[in-house]
Motif scaffolding. Structure first.
Motif, mmCIF file in Angstrom:
data_model
loop_
_atom_site.group_PDB
_atom_site.id
_atom_site.type_symbol
_atom_site.label_atom_id
_atom_site.label_comp_id
_atom_site.label_asym_id
_atom_site.label_seq_id
_atom_site.Cartn_x
_atom_site.Cartn_y
_atom_site.Cartn_z
ATOM 1 N N SER A 30 0.837 -1.183 0.000
ATOM 2 C CA SER A 30 0.000 0.000 0.000
ATOM 3 C C SER A 30 0.876 1.238 0.000
ATOM 4 C CB SER A 30 -0.949 0.016 1.208
ATOM 5 O OG SER A 30 -0.217 0.082 2.416
ATOM 6 N N ILE A 31 0.294 2.331 -0.475
ATOM 7 C CA ILE A 31 0.961 3.621 -0.472
ATOM 8 C C ILE A 31 0.138 4.579 0.369
ATOM 9 C CG2 ILE A 31 1.802 5.555 -1.843
ATOM 10 C CD1 ILE A 31 2.145 3.670 -4.179
ATOM 11 N N ASN A 32 0.790 5.230 1.275
ATOM 12 C CA ASN A 32 0.108 6.173 2.138
ATOM 13 C C ASN A 32 0.260 7.588 1.567
ATOM 14 O OD1 ASN A 32 -0.780 4.256 4.329
ATOM 15 N ND2 ASN A 32 1.432 3.876 4.329
ATOM 16 N N ALA A 33 0.959 8.453 2.247
ATOM 17 C CA ALA A 33 1.115 9.813 1.754
ATOM 18 C C ALA A 33 2.035 9.859 0.534
ATOM 19 C CB ALA A 33 1.665 10.715 2.855
ATOM 20 N N MET A 34 1.752 10.777 -0.374
ATOM 21 C CA MET A 34 2.595 11.039 -1.520
ATOM 22 C C MET A 34 2.775 12.551 -1.638
ATOM 23 S SD MET A 34 1.079 8.329 -4.329
ATOM 24 C CE MET A 34 2.654 8.087 -5.175
ATOM 25 N N GLY A 35 3.878 12.957 -2.231
ATOM 26 C CA GLY A 35 4.122 14.380 -2.353
ATOM 27 C C GLY A 35 5.137 14.710 -3.419
ATOM 28 N N TRP A 36 5.222 15.990 -3.705
ATOM 29 C CA TRP A 36 6.195 16.536 -4.635
ATOM 30 C C TRP A 36 7.057 17.564 -3.927
ATOM 31 C CZ3 TRP A 36 7.133 14.737 -9.443
ATOM 32 C CH2 TRP A 36 6.152 13.951 -10.048
ATOM 33 N N TYR A 37 8.356 17.422 -4.082
ATOM 34 C CA TYR A 37 9.332 18.376 -3.590
ATOM 35 C C TYR A 37 10.046 19.013 -4.773
ATOM 36 C CZ TYR A 37 8.899 16.239 1.082
ATOM 37 O OH TYR A 37 8.446 15.785 2.300
ATOM 38 N N ARG A 38 10.675 20.144 -4.530
ATOM 39 C CA ARG A 38 11.507 20.742 -5.558
ATOM 40 C C ARG A 38 12.737 21.373 -4.924
ATOM 41 N NH1 ARG A 38 7.708 25.842 -7.535
ATOM 42 N NH2 ARG A 38 7.923 27.128 -5.640
ATOM 43 N N GLN A 39 13.792 21.441 -5.713
ATOM 44 C CA GLN A 39 15.030 22.034 -5.244
ATOM 45 C C GLN A 39 15.665 22.826 -6.379
ATOM 46 O OE1 GLN A 39 17.908 19.304 -3.548
ATOM 47 N NE2 GLN A 39 18.776 20.954 -2.319
#
Length: 123
Positions: A30-39
């Protein structure tokens, strides 16, 4: 045993749009939280958007600088998270990384990261 593969980055003019995708594969339970980061060069990596499971729906959150312009979504059947980016600005230029909190078939849970995709907004 888990891999996140990103796509959709590129060069776009100010005011343009891009859609980033990040697909998870492997021994996923299963996958819980997902997100996008940037640098951006010389800057600290920041959380751009996140999408977290709720009781009946997903809770989404955005950094103030992208509110009203970016939309995060996910397709659980495809183990994929998206970031629709509209009205892009030069300051959005960065390497974008997806992140997912994943429970694997080895009964372990941890964050996984995509390889990063370059987004360049320039005229």
């Amino acid at each position: 045993q888990v891999q996140l593969v990103e796509s959709g980055g590129g060069l776009v003019q100010p005011g343009g749009s891009l859609r980033l995708s990040c697909a998870a594969s492997g021994s996923i339970i299963s996958i819980n939280a997902m997100g996008w980061y940037r640098q951006a060069p010389g800057k600290e990596r920041e959380l751009v958007a996140s999408i977290n499971p709720g009781g009946r729906t997903n809770y989404v959150n955005y950094v103030d600088s992208v509110k009203g312009r970016f939309t995060i979504s996910r397709d659980n059947a495809k183990n994929t998270v998206y970031l629709q980016m509209n009205s892009l600005k030069p300051e959005d230029t960065a390497v974008y990384y997806c992140n997912a909190d994943i429970f694997t078939s080895l009964h372990t849970r941890r964050d996984y990261w995509g390889q990063g995709t370059q987004v360049t907004v320039s005229s």
